[in-house]
Design an enzyme around this catalytic site. Structure first.
Site, mmCIF file in Angstrom:
data_model
loop_
_atom_site.group_PDB
_atom_site.id
_atom_site.type_symbol
_atom_site.label_atom_id
_atom_site.label_comp_id
_atom_site.label_asym_id
_atom_site.label_seq_id
_atom_site.Cartn_x
_atom_site.Cartn_y
_atom_site.Cartn_z
ATOM 1 N N ARG A 44 47.183 57.085 31.422
ATOM 2 C CA ARG A 44 46.865 57.202 32.551
ATOM 3 C C ARG A 44 46.659 57.367 33.683
ATOM 4 O O ARG A 44 46.151 58.667 33.906
ATOM 5 C CB ARG A 44 46.084 55.411 32.273
ATOM 6 C CG ARG A 44 45.064 54.751 33.138
ATOM 7 C CD ARG A 44 45.235 53.572 32.555
ATOM 8 N NE ARG A 44 45.821 52.904 33.408
ATOM 9 C CZ ARG A 44 46.149 51.155 33.531
ATOM 10 N NH1 ARG A 44 44.963 50.384 33.329
ATOM 11 N NH2 ARG A 44 46.738 50.636 34.148
ATOM 12 N N LYS B 99 44.948 42.127 41.510
ATOM 13 C CA LYS B 99 43.602 43.252 42.414
ATOM 14 C C LYS B 99 42.521 42.509 41.423
ATOM 15 O O LYS B 99 42.537 41.435 41.144
ATOM 16 C CB LYS B 99 44.413 44.349 41.012
ATOM 17 C CG LYS B 99 44.421 43.938 39.551
ATOM 18 C CD LYS B 99 45.558 45.184 39.164
ATOM 19 C CE LYS B 99 44.759 44.842 37.605
ATOM 20 N NZ LYS B 99 45.562 46.097 36.744
ATOM 21 N N MET C 125 19.097 36.718 33.863
ATOM 22 C CA MET C 125 20.277 36.256 35.271
ATOM 23 C C MET C 125 20.324 35.264 35.836
ATOM 24 O O MET C 125 21.767 35.866 36.325
ATOM 25 C CB MET C 125 19.334 37.799 35.829
ATOM 26 C CG MET C 125 20.556 37.789 37.254
ATOM 27 S SD MET C 125 18.720 39.510 37.911
ATOM 28 C CE MET C 125 18.411 40.523 37.101
ATOM 29 N N TYR D 162 13.575 33.456 27.527
ATOM 30 C CA TYR D 162 12.681 34.967 27.414
ATOM 31 C C TYR D 162 12.493 35.252 26.112
ATOM 32 O O TYR D 162 13.586 34.742 25.164
ATOM 33 C CB TYR D 162 13.786 35.869 28.364
ATOM 34 C CG TYR D 162 13.481 35.843 30.251
ATOM 35 C CD1 TYR D 162 12.615 36.081 30.648
ATOM 36 C CD2 TYR D 162 14.415 35.813 30.815
ATOM 37 C CE1 TYR D 162 12.028 35.752 32.090
ATOM 38 C CE2 TYR D 162 14.090 36.126 32.747
ATOM 39 C CZ TYR D 162 12.735 35.499 32.753
ATOM 40 O OH TYR D 162 12.620 36.035 34.023
HETATM 41 C C1 LIG Z 1 47.005 45.395 35.751
HETATM 42 C C2 LIG Z 1 48.325 45.512 35.792
HETATM 43 C C3 LIG Z 1 49.437 45.251 35.520
HETATM 44 C C4 LIG Z 1 49.131 43.592 35.532
HETATM 45 O O1 LIG Z 1 48.740 43.311 33.756
HETATM 46 P P1 LIG Z 1 48.846 42.066 32.835
HETATM 47 O O2 LIG Z 1 48.688 42.136 31.557
HETATM 48 O O3 LIG Z 1 47.416 41.259 33.092
HETATM 49 O O4 LIG Z 1 49.976 41.241 33.298
HETATM 50 C C5 LIG Z 1 50.761 45.273 35.350
HETATM 51 N N1 LIG Z 1 51.189 46.738 35.465
HETATM 52 C C6 LIG Z 1 49.913 47.394 36.155
HETATM 53 C C7 LIG Z 1 50.084 49.499 36.272
HETATM 54 C C8 LIG Z 1 48.491 47.091 36.423
HETATM 55 O O5 LIG Z 1 47.747 47.594 36.339
#
Ligand SMILES: *Cc1c(COP(=O)(O)O)cnc(C)c1O
Length: 366
Positions: free
Chosen positions: A134, A37, A311, A262
């Protein structure tokens, strides 16, 4: 590479090394899901997927768009979408993505869609909340989920999973073990009533490190692939995957009393050589690293950031460093440096990596 002087170099061999480091902690039958992700934690999700696809069983992305990008690049490994949304259901199916169904609203929306098409045995995943609070169903939702599932042959539960809230924290061991036990208890009830046994998974990277007995059928490795073990000893066994490199654009000599940048935040107290570097806060280098909190490496020496990070640029003190315009600058190329930046920014390496702007060209070193 020629027309990009600023490059985020992704080390393919380091990614593979990190993957096999975690593999060696697992039972030979435990499956591996690689989390790609957020552009592969700020790197390049498609490239990471291509590097590891022959060595993993699953990919996970947060949102359906990220999964679609992988499919369009020709990745056919199963892809779990961790946080799908109802408006994306049609695209999820079109691209053979596998949704995490985390509440009744999306569960019912997906089942309705599956029934209308109709789909047969479409793979879905069900998430339970065991304390992170969550995403995920509650334990008390189990009977309702089972009775709904039993009415449908449009979907098949590919896996049941949960997520740990503090797997990296030794002070939260009791809480974490409780999460794992709750998960096992929920699963037992589902196994009894569902009629088949979906895969189970709860561990992220630091879960694999600290609770390897809870590996169930699969583990979800994110940050570990990218070189961080959430513990200095483990991180030392991993290889750095993200290196940010650029060059010196210009060198200025400033006299005592003159200022740099700046707000005139840096005031020279001696004749100072200041080098201007073409990365700034829009690239993900936080303003918190300005005024000597951060540094870059030039000709193997640390050059402290002076004044405020702009920036698109930052300035570093190279008074005592033998260097010239056009020389290579390493913004970071080691986990310790990234951890130092995270510490100075009051954050964690995850945020430093994922904040790296899409403006920066990615390059995969093989
Ligand atoms: C992002 C995520 C992971 C990965 O976690 P890491 O600590 O980066 O290994 C695993 N499971 C879920 C549900 C996540 O959102």
């Amino acid at each position: 590479m020629n027309n990009h002087v600023t490059v985020l170099e992704i080390d393919a061999n380091a990614v593979l090394h990190n993957l096999s480091y975690f593999k060696q902690k697992l039972q030979p039958t435990t499956k591996i899901l690689a989390v790609v992700k957020a552009f592969g934690y700020g790197s390049e999700a498609i490239e990471i997927a291509k590097i590891v696809k022959d060595h993993v069983d699953y990919f996970a992305v947060a949102y359906s768009q990220e999964g679609i990008a992988l499919r369009e690049a020709g990745i056919d490994t199963p892809i779990l979408v961790l946080h799908p949304q109802i408006p994306n259901i049609e695209a999820i199916v079109k691209y053979r993505l596998e949704p995490n169904l985390y509440n009744f609203k999306i569960f019912e929306a997906f089942l309705n869609y599956a029934n209308n098409v109709p789909l047969m045995n479409y793979p879905i995943h069900i998430k339970f909340n065991t304390g992170l609070n969550r995403l995920g169903f509650w334990h008390s939702d189990v009977p309702n989920i089972i009775s709904t599932l039993k009415k449908s042959n449009n979907v098949i539960v590919q896996s049941i999973f949960s997520h740990l809230a503090a797997s990296e924290d030794p002070n939260e061991q009791e809480f974490t073990i409780n999460q794992i036990n709750n998960f096992a208890y929920i699963v037992k009830q589902i196994y009894q009533h569902l009629g088949y046994e979906p895969m189970l998974h709860i561990l992220n990277t630091s879960g694999v490190i600290n609770y390897p007995k809870a590996q169930f059928d699969m583990v979800r490795i994110g940050i570990g692939l990218y070189g961080f073990g959430n513990d200095p000893k483990e991180t030392a066994n991993l290889k750095n995957t993200h290196s940010l490199k650029t060059i010196i654009s210009q060198i200025h000599i400033v006299q005592p009393g003159e200022t740099v940048g700046y707000n005139r935040a840096f005031v020279a107290s001696r004749p100072t050589r200041s080098a201007t570097i073409p990365v700034g806060h829009a690239d993900g280098i936080s303003r918190k690293l300005g005024n000597k909190d951060g540094f870059v490496i030039i000709n193997n020496q640390p050059a402290p950031i002076i004044g405020n990070v702009c920036m698109d640029m930052l300035m570093v003190d190279v008074t005592t460093i033998d260097c010239k315009e056009g020389d290579e600058v390493i913004v970071f190329n080691h986990q310790q440096h990234i951890e130092y930046m995270a510490h100075k920014c009051e954050t964690i390496p995850y945020e430093i990596l994922t904040a790296l702007s899409q403006r920066i060209k990615r390059f995969v070193k093989r």
